[in-house]
Design an enzyme around this catalytic site. Structure first.
Site, short mmCIF file in Angstrom:
data_model
loop_
_atom_site.label_atom_id
_atom_site.label_comp_id
_atom_site.label_asym_id
_atom_site.label_seq_id
_atom_site.Cartn_x
_atom_site.Cartn_y
_atom_site.Cartn_z
N ASP A 128 -5.70 2.24 10.29
CA ASP A 128 -7.09 1.83 10.49
C ASP A 128 -7.24 1.37 11.95
O ASP A 128 -7.34 2.20 12.85
CB ASP A 128 -7.43 0.74 9.47
CG ASP A 128 -8.89 0.40 9.41
OD1 ASP A 128 -9.67 1.00 10.16
OD2 ASP A 128 -9.29 -0.47 8.62
N ARG A 152 -4.45 0.66 -7.60
CA ARG A 152 -3.29 1.24 -6.93
C ARG A 152 -2.71 2.42 -7.70
O ARG A 152 -2.14 3.33 -7.12
CB ARG A 152 -2.17 0.21 -6.79
CG ARG A 152 -2.41 -0.81 -5.73
CD ARG A 152 -1.10 -1.56 -5.45
NE ARG A 152 -1.38 -2.86 -4.87
CZ ARG A 152 -1.69 -3.08 -3.59
NH1 ARG A 152 -1.76 -2.06 -2.77
NH2 ARG A 152 -1.93 -4.28 -3.15
N ASP A 167 0.52 3.56 4.26
CA ASP A 167 -0.50 4.29 3.51
C ASP A 167 -1.62 4.78 4.41
O ASP A 167 -2.03 5.93 4.33
CB ASP A 167 -1.06 3.41 2.37
CG ASP A 167 -1.47 2.01 2.82
OD1 ASP A 167 -1.29 1.67 4.02
OD2 ASP A 167 -1.97 1.25 1.98
N GLY A 191 0.77 -1.24 0.00
CA GLY A 191 0.00 0.00 0.00
C GLY A 191 0.81 1.29 0.00
O GLY A 191 0.40 2.28 -0.59
N ASP A 236 -5.31 -0.45 -2.72
CA ASP A 236 -6.01 -1.31 -3.68
C ASP A 236 -7.34 -1.81 -3.16
O ASP A 236 -7.66 -1.72 -1.98
CB ASP A 236 -5.15 -2.54 -3.99
CG ASP A 236 -5.15 -3.54 -2.84
OD1 ASP A 236 -4.97 -3.11 -1.69
OD2 ASP A 236 -5.36 -4.75 -3.08
N PHE A 262 -13.88 2.80 3.06
CA PHE A 262 -12.84 2.07 2.33
C PHE A 262 -12.38 2.90 1.14
O PHE A 262 -13.19 3.25 0.27
CB PHE A 262 -13.34 0.69 1.88
CG PHE A 262 -12.24 -0.16 1.33
CD1 PHE A 262 -11.38 -0.83 2.19
CD2 PHE A 262 -12.03 -0.24 -0.03
CE1 PHE A 262 -10.32 -1.59 1.69
CE2 PHE A 262 -10.98 -1.00 -0.55
CZ PHE A 262 -10.13 -1.67 0.32
N LYS A 298 -7.88 6.86 9.55
CA LYS A 298 -9.34 6.84 9.64
C LYS A 298 -9.79 7.33 11.01
O LYS A 298 -9.18 6.96 12.02
CB LYS A 298 -9.86 5.42 9.40
CG LYS A 298 -9.72 4.98 7.96
CD LYS A 298 -10.39 3.65 7.74
CE LYS A 298 -10.16 3.20 6.31
NZ LYS A 298 -10.70 1.86 6.04
P1 5GP Z 1 -4.74 -1.63 10.36
O1 5GP Z 1 -3.70 -2.67 10.56
O2 5GP Z 1 -4.36 -0.28 10.95
O3 5GP Z 1 -6.11 -2.08 10.77
O4 5GP Z 1 -4.89 -1.43 8.81
C1 5GP Z 1 -3.85 -0.88 8.09
C2 5GP Z 1 -3.64 -1.58 6.77
O5 5GP Z 1 -4.87 -2.05 6.24
C3 5GP Z 1 -3.08 -0.58 5.82
O6 5GP Z 1 -1.69 -0.75 5.71
C4 5GP Z 1 -3.77 -0.93 4.52
O7 5GP Z 1 -2.95 -1.83 3.83
C5 5GP Z 1 -5.04 -1.63 4.90
N1 5GP Z 1 -6.21 -0.71 4.85
C6 5GP Z 1 -6.87 -0.17 5.89
N2 5GP Z 1 -7.88 0.60 5.48
C7 5GP Z 1 -7.86 0.56 4.13
C8 5GP Z 1 -8.66 1.17 3.10
O8 5GP Z 1 -9.61 1.95 3.33
N3 5GP Z 1 -8.31 0.87 1.82
C9 5GP Z 1 -7.30 0.03 1.49
N4 5GP Z 1 -7.07 -0.19 0.20
N5 5GP Z 1 -6.51 -0.55 2.43
C10 5GP Z 1 -6.80 -0.30 3.72
MG MG Z 2 -0.85 -1.75 4.16
#
Ligand code: 5GP
Ligand code: MG
Length: 192
Positions: free
Chosen positions: A105, A168, A102, A47, A162, A155, A133
């Site tokens: 979340d 991407r 990127d 990402g 992606d 999302f 987010k």
């Molecule tokens: P976390 O581990 O903080 O829950 O999520 C982070 C990872 O999940 C990011 O590095 C990304 O790869 C993916 N991710 C989280 N939210 C999104 C989103 O809205 N779109 C996309 N494409 N990837 C996301």
């Molecule tokens: Mg990621």
């Protein structure tokens, strides 16, 4: 034409120009925070591919860049488990690391990456995410020192992000249209 096709992917959240300006500003802040050559950029693939490449051009040329491959998303949902880290290593002993991702979340990715870096002996770890987010995070997950944009809990795709491997290369960031999610693109794991 291109604009029309892209608008079908989803509503525009951040334009190419807005992203470019923000990445420049983040680069300036990072330049001020570290002496040249004193830190390593650690980009999380796939990402942060474009974000890391653009940020790299804003920091001193001595800056070393390393990539790790991490997965935590399937389709449009977090699995809550960060996979792939056990295979990642490198010489981080005594080094200052700036993790570049990127999007933030749940925080599970950054938390797992931090844990791995401590095992590998990094002396300090900071984080720079393009997007965060607006939502609760896992207790104890790291708060990035640098955040490009706070965004709604939707999302998003584009600029490296992606959906099942697609979009991407979009220069802007868009909220994926509901219709695209339901378009039968399968449950192939997203590579982010
Ligand atoms: P976390 O581990 O903080 O829950 O999520 C982070 C990872 O999940 C990011 O590095 C990304 O790869 C993916 N991710 C989280 N939210 C999104 C989103 O809205 N779109 C996309 N494409 N990837 C996301
Ligand atoms: Mg990621």
């Amino acid at each position: 034409m291109r604009e029309k096709l892209e608008s079908e992917i989803g509503d525009l959240l951040l334009s190419e120009g807005v992203i470019r300006e923000r990445v420049r500003a983040l680069g300036a802040e990072i330049r001020n925070a570290y002496a040249p050559g004193s830190f390593v950029l650690l980009g999380l693939l796939n990402g942060s591919l474009l974000f890391t490449a653009d940020l790299l051009r804003e920091v001193p040329p001595e800056t070393e860049v390393v990539f790790w491959r991490v997965k935590s998303y399937r389709g449009t949902n977090s699995t809550g488990v960060c996979e792939g880290l056990e295979a990642e290593g490198g010489d981080f002993t005594g080094r200052a690391v700036l993790v570049v991702d990127d999007i933030l979340d749940s925080g599970c990715t950054l938390q797992a990456v931090d844990k791995r870096l401590r095992i590998l002996g990094a002396s300090s770890v900071e984080h720079c995410v393009l997007l965060a987010k607006r939502r609760p995070r896992l207790p104890g997950s790291p708060l990035p020192r640098w955040i490009g944009f706070e965004i709604p809990d939707r999302f998003v795709v584009g600029y490296g992000l992606d959906y099942n491997g697609r979009y991407r290369g979009l220069r802007s960031i868009r909220v994926l249209a509901e219709g695209r999610m339901a378009a039968g693109l399968g449950n192939r794991r997203t590579e982010s």
